[in-house]
Motif scaffolding. Structure first.
Motif, short mmCIF file in Angstrom:
data_model
loop_
_atom_site.label_atom_id
_atom_site.label_comp_id
_atom_site.label_asym_id
_atom_site.label_seq_id
_atom_site.Cartn_x
_atom_site.Cartn_y
_atom_site.Cartn_z
N VAL A 244 0.85 -1.19 0.00
CA VAL A 244 0.00 0.00 0.00
C VAL A 244 0.88 1.24 0.00
CG1 VAL A 244 -1.73 1.32 1.30
CG2 VAL A 244 -1.87 -1.18 1.19
N ASP A 245 0.56 2.20 -0.88
CA ASP A 245 1.26 3.49 -0.89
C ASP A 245 0.23 4.60 -0.95
OD1 ASP A 245 0.39 3.61 -3.55
OD2 ASP A 245 2.26 2.74 -4.29
N ALA A 246 0.71 5.82 -1.14
CA ALA A 246 -0.18 6.98 -1.12
C ALA A 246 -1.18 6.97 -2.27
CB ALA A 246 0.65 8.27 -1.16
N GLN A 247 -0.87 6.26 -3.35
CA GLN A 247 -1.77 6.23 -4.51
C GLN A 247 -2.79 5.08 -4.45
OE1 GLN A 247 1.71 6.91 -4.99
NE2 GLN A 247 0.96 9.04 -4.99
N THR A 248 -2.69 4.22 -3.47
CA THR A 248 -3.60 3.09 -3.38
C THR A 248 -5.01 3.56 -3.06
OG1 THR A 248 -1.80 1.69 -2.57
CG2 THR A 248 -4.05 0.89 -2.25
N GLU A 249 -5.98 3.09 -3.82
CA GLU A 249 -7.37 3.47 -3.57
C GLU A 249 -7.89 2.80 -2.31
OE1 GLU A 249 -9.60 2.51 -7.04
OE2 GLU A 249 -8.76 4.14 -8.23
N ARG A 250 -8.85 3.45 -1.66
CA ARG A 250 -9.41 2.92 -0.42
C ARG A 250 -10.03 1.54 -0.63
NH1 ARG A 250 -13.40 7.28 1.83
NH2 ARG A 250 -13.86 5.58 3.29
N SER A 251 -10.61 1.33 -1.80
CA SER A 251 -11.24 0.04 -2.08
C SER A 251 -10.23 -1.10 -2.16
CB SER A 251 -12.03 0.11 -3.39
OG SER A 251 -13.04 1.08 -3.33
N ASP A 252 -8.95 -0.77 -2.32
CA ASP A 252 -7.91 -1.79 -2.46
C ASP A 252 -7.14 -2.01 -1.17
OD1 ASP A 252 -8.52 -2.15 -5.13
OD2 ASP A 252 -7.17 -0.56 -5.79
N ILE A 253 -7.58 -1.43 -0.06
CA ILE A 253 -6.91 -1.61 1.23
C ILE A 253 -7.71 -2.60 2.07
CG2 ILE A 253 -6.19 -0.48 3.36
CD1 ILE A 253 -5.76 2.06 1.78
N TRP A 254 -7.02 -3.64 2.54
CA TRP A 254 -7.65 -4.66 3.37
C TRP A 254 -7.77 -4.18 4.81
CZ3 TRP A 254 -5.56 -10.41 3.46
CH2 TRP A 254 -6.46 -11.19 4.17
N THR A 255 -6.67 -3.73 5.38
CA THR A 255 -6.69 -3.17 6.73
C THR A 255 -5.71 -2.02 6.82
OG1 THR A 255 -6.36 -3.59 9.10
CG2 THR A 255 -4.97 -4.82 7.56
N ASN A 256 -6.04 -1.04 7.64
CA ASN A 256 -5.16 0.12 7.83
C ASN A 256 -4.15 -0.10 8.95
OD1 ASN A 256 -6.12 2.31 5.92
ND2 ASN A 256 -8.04 1.74 6.88
N ALA A 257 -4.18 -1.25 9.60
CA ALA A 257 -3.18 -1.63 10.61
C ALA A 257 -3.07 -0.58 11.71
CB ALA A 257 -1.82 -1.85 9.94
N GLN A 258 -4.18 -0.32 12.38
CA GLN A 258 -4.21 0.73 13.39
C GLN A 258 -4.40 0.17 14.80
OE1 GLN A 258 -6.00 4.56 11.23
NE2 GLN A 258 -7.48 2.90 11.28
N LEU A 259 -3.95 -1.05 15.02
CA LEU A 259 -4.14 -1.68 16.32
C LEU A 259 -3.49 -0.89 17.44
CD1 LEU A 259 -5.21 -4.15 17.89
CD2 LEU A 259 -3.00 -5.27 17.44
N PHE A 260 -2.31 -0.31 17.18
CA PHE A 260 -1.58 0.40 18.23
C PHE A 260 -1.55 1.91 18.02
CE2 PHE A 260 0.45 -3.85 17.80
CZ PHE A 260 0.04 -4.36 19.02
N THR A 261 -2.28 2.39 17.03
CA THR A 261 -2.28 3.84 16.76
C THR A 261 -3.58 4.51 17.11
OG1 THR A 261 -2.97 3.46 14.45
CG2 THR A 261 -0.60 3.57 14.89
N GLY A 262 -4.55 3.75 17.59
CA GLY A 262 -5.79 4.35 18.04
C GLY A 262 -6.87 4.53 17.00
#
Length: 469
Positions: free
Chosen positions: A166-184
């Motif tokens: 995933v990079d800055a150009q990746t569309e939201r529909s192509d993201i499985w998880t944002n990996a925010q377990l420890f970032t709130g």
């Protein structure tokens, strides 16, 4: 030889059977089917839509094989005719659909889910149903926590579908998880969507609580996964799940109050008082709606939903009575939907984000009326079922009184979710709705019988079924 020289008869050595007894097969496979339905978006995100479809076909085929072996005498009166009428109208829409290929494909999913739900209702006792749901939901909750931990600790950032970077150009529909377990931030879990995970977590809280209340075995496992469910419910930060939790708590309070009233007039007083308080609460909520939405972290357009609804209403106005053709979900590769509604950062919308808006758009006023009849009947039967099973004198009565809360809870979750999501028309939402409709369908001789004739077992449905065994 014996001590006197006479020959002795010997028995052949037979290896112990490793075949699962037929009476356990429905229960075990039901857990697989529920897990598949709960995690279907995750299968698609991990391996693509064809792989997810293949898993679904295997799950359905397994149910069909077991049903043929197990169900001895189908009871036609026990079928959920309102659900079948809705499914039939969706099939009829192929004749006038503006996207016939999508209608045929998505209707196949709807029909398969309907038939699987009816078969499971016929084959499972209530204890088996609770157990299968509990194991499936426990697995989903555990996998969601592990998946989020893997994304945060091992990958170190968002994970794309099919494990793509995933990079800055990746569309939201192509993201499985944002990996925010420890970032709130919000957690997406194995299903790849915070809103879907939130409703699954709420369902898990209900099912696992009931499982802990009625069954002493493996309480440690289910206690841990119940705690994980509560954690995920909070971390998804879903406004819909928050409202559904409050609605569920209110419904249970009213239900328990109605159980304590042993007469019809007493229950009527409970309902009148609840209606009066509900009207006052609704008025206050409407007057304070902006503040409530702000507290929930949402704006006045319900996270772009009003914009989506306006676009859907504008397009569906051409066929308001019979609709434009069944399509749940909107297939993203169909030209009719691929570039229709695209939100910021390339989020392709594949549903109207409301069951009622989606059904009107696809099946018109006729479809809305059929679905309304289905939900009214569902709420009525589940409520009557829960109120009438209120005895606590014996162990069996306590189990009955506890398990009878499950259909009511599912009804609240599905109805509330359907206000802002179209998911109740898909997979586990539709499956549980049809399953409980079939399970609570009245019939003349609702008894569970077991027979060794032809190696089959006959199962009954209905309110009079003695299922808590």
């Amino acid at each position: 030889m014996t001590a006197f020289g006479a020959p002795t008869a010997t028995l052949p050595v037979v290896a112990p059977s490793t075949t699962i007894p037929l009476r356990f097969a429905p229960h075990l496979w039901a857990g697989v089917v529920f897990f598949t339905a709960f995690t279907a978006p995750g299968w698609a995100a991990a391996f693509g839509a064809p792989a997810a479809a293949a898993v679904g076909v295997i799950a359905c085929a397994g149910v069909a094989v077991i049903a043929v072996r197990v169900i001895r005498a189908p009871q036609w009166r026990a079928l959920p005719w309102t659900a079948l009428a809705f499914t039939g109208w969706a099939a009829a829409s192929i004749a006038w659909s503006r996207w016939p290929e999508t209608t045929a494909l998505t209707w196949t999913l709807l029909a398969a889910t309907t038939l699987v739900a009816i078969a499971l209702a016929a084959m499972l006792t209530w204890r088996q149903l609770v157990s299968a749901l509990a194991w499936a939901l426990a697995a989903v909750m555990a996998l969601s926590v592990l998946f989020e931990a893997w994304a945060a600790l091992i990958v170190g950032g968002p994970v794309g579908i099919e494990f793509a970077a995933v990079d800055a150009q990746t569309e939201r529909s192509d993201i499985w998880t944002n990996a925010q377990l420890f970032t709130g931030g919000r957690l997406d879990g194995i299903v790849g969507n915070a809103n879907l995970l939130a409703m699954l977590a709420l369902l898990a809280v209900v099912v696992l609580s009931i499982r802990l209340a009625i069954e002493p075995r493996r309480r440690g496992v289910f206690g841990v996964t119940l705690a994980a469910s509560v954690y995920l419910l909070v971390r998804t930060e879903s406004a819909t799940a928050f409202i559904a939790t409050i609605a569920l708590a209110i419904a249970l309070v009213i239900l328990l109050a109605a159980r304590t009233a042993r007469t019809t007039s007493g229950r009527m007083r409970v309902y009148l008082a609840a209606a009066a308080l509900g009207a006052v609460a609704a008025g206050l909520a409407w007057a304070m709606r902006r503040g409530i939405l702000s507290f929930l972290g949402r704006d006045a357009d319900l996270t772009d939903r009003t914009e989506i609804w306006d676009l859907v209403f504008a397009r569906g106005a051409a066929q308001p009575v019979v609709g434009n053709g069944f399509a749940t979900p909107w297939i993203p590769w169909d030209p009719a939907f691929s570039d229709w509604i695209v939100m910021p950062r390339g989020l392709h919308i594949i549903q109207a984000h409301s069951v009622w808006v989606d059904v009107w758009f696809q099946l018109g006023v006729v479809g809305v009326v059929l679905l309304a009849c289905l939900y009214v009947l569902f709420v009525w039967r589940t409520w009557v079922f829960a109120v009438r099973h209120h005895r606590w004198q014996r162990r069996d009565d306590r189990v009955t009184a506890t398990v009878s809360l499950l259909p009511v809870a599912v009804g609240v979750i599905v109805v509330i979710q359907g206000i802002t999501e179209s998911s109740p028309l898909l997979l586990w939402g539709w499956m549980l709705t049809v399953l409980f409709l079939a399970k609570l369908q009245p019939r003349d001789h609702a008894r569970r019988t077991e027979s060794v004739k032809d190696g089959k077992v006959g199962y009954g449905l209905g309110l009079d079924q003695p299922p808590f065994v």
